[in-house]
Design a protein around this motif. Structure first.
Motif, mmCIF file in Angstrom:
data_model
loop_
_atom_site.group_PDB
_atom_site.id
_atom_site.type_symbol
_atom_site.label_atom_id
_atom_site.label_comp_id
_atom_site.label_asym_id
_atom_site.label_seq_id
_atom_site.Cartn_x
_atom_site.Cartn_y
_atom_site.Cartn_z
ATOM 1 N N ILE A 198 -43.255 37.035 -35.240
ATOM 2 C CA ILE A 198 -44.391 35.928 -35.810
ATOM 3 C C ILE A 198 -45.556 36.645 -35.607
ATOM 4 C CG2 ILE A 198 -45.379 33.802 -35.264
ATOM 5 C CD1 ILE A 198 -42.830 33.148 -33.922
ATOM 6 N N GLU A 199 -46.288 36.983 -36.762
ATOM 7 C CA GLU A 199 -47.518 37.648 -36.753
ATOM 8 C C GLU A 199 -48.726 36.749 -36.729
ATOM 9 O OE1 GLU A 199 -48.045 41.156 -38.900
ATOM 10 O OE2 GLU A 199 -46.069 41.404 -39.496
ATOM 11 N N GLN A 200 -48.634 36.065 -35.521
ATOM 12 C CA GLN A 200 -49.882 35.104 -35.257
ATOM 13 C C GLN A 200 -50.464 35.544 -33.863
ATOM 14 O OE1 GLN A 200 -51.528 33.360 -37.289
ATOM 15 N NE2 GLN A 200 -49.887 32.865 -38.946
ATOM 16 N N PRO A 201 -51.552 35.023 -33.626
ATOM 17 C CA PRO A 201 -52.077 35.639 -32.326
ATOM 18 C C PRO A 201 -51.411 34.842 -31.093
ATOM 19 C CG PRO A 201 -53.955 34.855 -33.644
ATOM 20 C CD PRO A 201 -52.746 34.426 -34.198
ATOM 21 N N PHE A 202 -51.182 35.722 -29.961
ATOM 22 C CA PHE A 202 -50.502 35.255 -28.877
ATOM 23 C C PHE A 202 -50.507 33.818 -28.331
ATOM 24 C CE2 PHE A 202 -49.277 34.633 -24.479
ATOM 25 C CZ PHE A 202 -48.068 34.901 -24.373
ATOM 26 N N GLU A 203 -51.612 33.564 -28.257
ATOM 27 C CA GLU A 203 -52.437 32.162 -27.739
ATOM 28 C C GLU A 203 -51.716 31.162 -28.640
ATOM 29 O OE1 GLU A 203 -54.253 34.678 -28.181
ATOM 30 O OE2 GLU A 203 -55.163 35.332 -26.411
ATOM 31 N N LEU A 204 -51.766 31.195 -29.756
ATOM 32 C CA LEU A 204 -51.391 30.176 -30.813
ATOM 33 C C LEU A 204 -49.782 29.946 -30.658
ATOM 34 C CD1 LEU A 204 -52.615 29.450 -34.445
ATOM 35 C CD2 LEU A 204 -49.988 29.828 -34.163
ATOM 36 N N VAL A 205 -49.010 31.144 -30.747
ATOM 37 C CA VAL A 205 -47.645 31.111 -30.695
ATOM 38 C C VAL A 205 -47.327 30.352 -29.310
ATOM 39 C CG1 VAL A 205 -45.354 32.330 -30.591
ATOM 40 C CG2 VAL A 205 -47.278 33.175 -32.072
ATOM 41 N N GLU A 206 -47.891 30.849 -28.298
ATOM 42 C CA GLU A 206 -47.559 30.405 -26.836
ATOM 43 C C GLU A 206 -47.726 28.818 -26.903
ATOM 44 O OE1 GLU A 206 -48.673 30.980 -22.060
ATOM 45 O OE2 GLU A 206 -50.243 31.316 -23.792
ATOM 46 N N LYS A 207 -48.741 28.394 -27.520
ATOM 47 C CA LYS A 207 -49.214 26.845 -27.561
ATOM 48 C C LYS A 207 -48.330 26.011 -28.249
ATOM 49 C CE LYS A 207 -52.899 23.411 -28.588
ATOM 50 N NZ LYS A 207 -54.133 23.279 -29.208
ATOM 51 N N VAL A 208 -47.574 26.631 -29.378
ATOM 52 C CA VAL A 208 -46.678 25.850 -30.404
ATOM 53 C C VAL A 208 -45.268 26.110 -29.486
ATOM 54 C CG1 VAL A 208 -45.359 26.279 -32.218
ATOM 55 C CG2 VAL A 208 -47.755 26.449 -32.519
ATOM 56 N N VAL A 209 -45.042 26.873 -28.973
ATOM 57 C CA VAL A 209 -43.543 27.147 -28.320
ATOM 58 C C VAL A 209 -43.697 26.153 -26.925
ATOM 59 C CG1 VAL A 209 -42.052 28.543 -26.887
ATOM 60 C CG2 VAL A 209 -43.027 29.563 -29.242
ATOM 61 N N GLN A 210 -44.611 26.155 -26.185
ATOM 62 C CA GLN A 210 -45.014 25.434 -25.144
ATOM 63 C C GLN A 210 -44.866 23.744 -25.640
ATOM 64 O OE1 GLN A 210 -48.358 26.182 -22.845
ATOM 65 N NE2 GLN A 210 -47.428 27.743 -21.556
ATOM 66 N N SER A 211 -45.381 23.510 -26.663
ATOM 67 C CA SER A 211 -45.414 22.089 -27.228
ATOM 68 C C SER A 211 -43.990 21.491 -27.512
ATOM 69 C CB SER A 211 -46.441 22.031 -28.342
ATOM 70 O OG SER A 211 -47.754 22.309 -27.992
ATOM 71 N N VAL A 212 -43.359 22.506 -28.270
ATOM 72 C CA VAL A 212 -41.898 22.348 -28.472
ATOM 73 C C VAL A 212 -40.987 21.870 -27.392
ATOM 74 C CG1 VAL A 212 -39.520 23.151 -29.699
ATOM 75 C CG2 VAL A 212 -41.953 23.533 -30.734
ATOM 76 N N PHE A 213 -41.201 22.659 -26.443
ATOM 77 C CA PHE A 213 -40.142 22.893 -25.121
ATOM 78 C C PHE A 213 -40.937 21.656 -24.124
ATOM 79 C CE2 PHE A 213 -38.613 26.526 -27.092
ATOM 80 C CZ PHE A 213 -37.028 26.489 -26.744
ATOM 81 N N GLN A 214 -42.043 20.935 -24.382
ATOM 82 C CA GLN A 214 -42.399 20.242 -23.414
ATOM 83 C C GLN A 214 -41.528 18.962 -23.201
ATOM 84 O OE1 GLN A 214 -46.770 18.318 -22.375
ATOM 85 N NE2 GLN A 214 -46.523 19.309 -24.166
ATOM 86 N N PHE A 215 -40.768 18.577 -24.096
ATOM 87 C CA PHE A 215 -39.827 17.616 -23.807
ATOM 88 C C PHE A 215 -38.306 18.086 -24.289
ATOM 89 C CE2 PHE A 215 -43.746 15.502 -24.671
ATOM 90 C CZ PHE A 215 -43.884 14.806 -23.583
ATOM 91 N N ARG A 216 -37.692 18.882 -23.553
ATOM 92 C CA ARG A 216 -36.821 19.939 -24.142
ATOM 93 C C ARG A 216 -35.380 19.234 -24.501
ATOM 94 N NH1 ARG A 216 -36.196 24.420 -21.070
ATOM 95 N NH2 ARG A 216 -38.374 24.517 -20.499
ATOM 96 N N ARG A 217 -35.387 17.912 -24.068
ATOM 97 C CA ARG A 217 -33.995 17.296 -24.133
ATOM 98 C C ARG A 217 -34.325 16.258 -25.234
ATOM 99 N NH1 ARG A 217 -31.642 15.890 -18.199
ATOM 100 N NH2 ARG A 217 -31.530 17.985 -17.771
#
Length: 307
Positions: A198-217
């Motif tokens: 994923i060729e995007q800034p780390f901070e952006l990727v981290e924010k998206v991934v954290q949001s997705v897994f915030q409610f992992r179930r």
């Protein structure tokens, strides 16, 4: 004598066993730190073999503890071994290993989360990012208490090519444990890619991934909602998922790398269109709502008391 043409294998001199070290220095695994001692040298040898050929390599071991994995690393014939240990209780036992292998072991009593890895290895070991990985390895038996922040820190270092990755695509071999009482460990070997998925800034990727897994179930739609302010949240989340071509009823663990890439790329475009979007913090909004609710409740109670 060694066979002609073959270098003699490195052997440690006679030393107290790990069990004896633990008794000698009255060491106890601290449950609150998720510590677990690996006493079986057959297991530690197996872990170290996952790192590949360490002959003449420069290795940094994170959190060596009483030194089980440390002994296996030294037996692999490394050139230099840097030990970074935060817990002062383990330093005397590690010094025994250092004295038994003159010139090979350097001990740092410090925290790996703050230690400057840019200066950990000789400069001549540096390689270009596109080249094969340098002769540098990071090895560690990580308790869960430190594994998540440390991995995130190192992933950010990879994206910026700094920290231990200023030397090139430094390899890591890490073990993860769930509980102090469990001896089974998961061993993961990391080699940074030349080109990121994923060729995007780390901070952006981290924010998206954290949001997705915030409610992992729950469905991934629920987590992605937290990327957007309450006003217009539903519409923007639908726009994100439709543009990224992601089924909103997928669970977080069902998303593929290409779907994460689409989500990050689409979210980046949305942030470019609205500069306030990236700095939005869902948890801060929740806190403000709770504070306003508490203040309102207090004011109403005071009015009732006055009446």
């Amino acid at each position: 004598m060694a066979a002609p043409g073959k270098a003699a294998a490195f052997r440690l001199p006679p030393l107290p066993t790990i069990g004896e070290i633990i008794k000698l220095y009255r060491l106890k695994a601290q449950k609150q730190l998720s510590q677990n001692f690996l006493l079986d040298l057959r297991l530690t040898d197996k872990i170290v073999r996952h790192a590949g050929n360490l002959k003449n390599a420069h290795v940094c071991e994170v959190g060596p503890g009483p030194g089980g994995i440390t002994r296996s690393i030294l037996s692999a014939g490394v050139e230099q071994l840097l030990l970074i240990e935060k817990d002062a209780r383990f330093i005397p036992g590690l010094q025994l290993l250092s004295e038994a292998t003159p010139g090979k072991v350097r001990i740092v009593h410090g925290d790996i989360l703050t230690y400057k890895m840019e200066n950990a290895f000789p400069k001549h070991l540096k390689k270009n990012w596109e080249d094969e990985p340098p002769g540098i390895h990071i090895i560690g038996n990580l308790p869960f208490s430190v594994s998540t922040p440390l991995i995130i820190k190192w992933l950010e270092n990879v994206s910026k090519k700094d920290g231990p990755f200023i030397y090139g695509r430094t390899q890591m071999t890490l073990t993860f444990q769930k509980e102090v009482a469990e001896v089974d460990v998961a061993v993961v070997h990391f080699t940074p890619l030349v080109q990121p998925k994923i060729e995007q800034p780390f901070e952006l990727v981290e924010k998206v991934v954290q949001s997705v897994f915030q409610f992992r179930r729950k469905y991934c739609f629920r987590g992605l909602e937290t990327l957007f302010p309450e006003s217009g949240r539903l519409k923007r989340t639908e726009q994100l998922m439709m543009t990224a071509n992601v089924d909103p009823t997928l669970r977080p663990f069902q998303l593929s790398m290409s779907q994460f890439r689409n989500l990050c790329n689409t979210y980046r475009k949305m942030c470019d269109e609205d500069s306030s979007l990236f700095v939005y913090n869902y948890r801060e909004e929740l806190k403000e709502k709770k504070t306003r609710k508490l203040l309102k409740s207090t004011e109403e109670t005071e009015e009732e008391n006055e009446l």
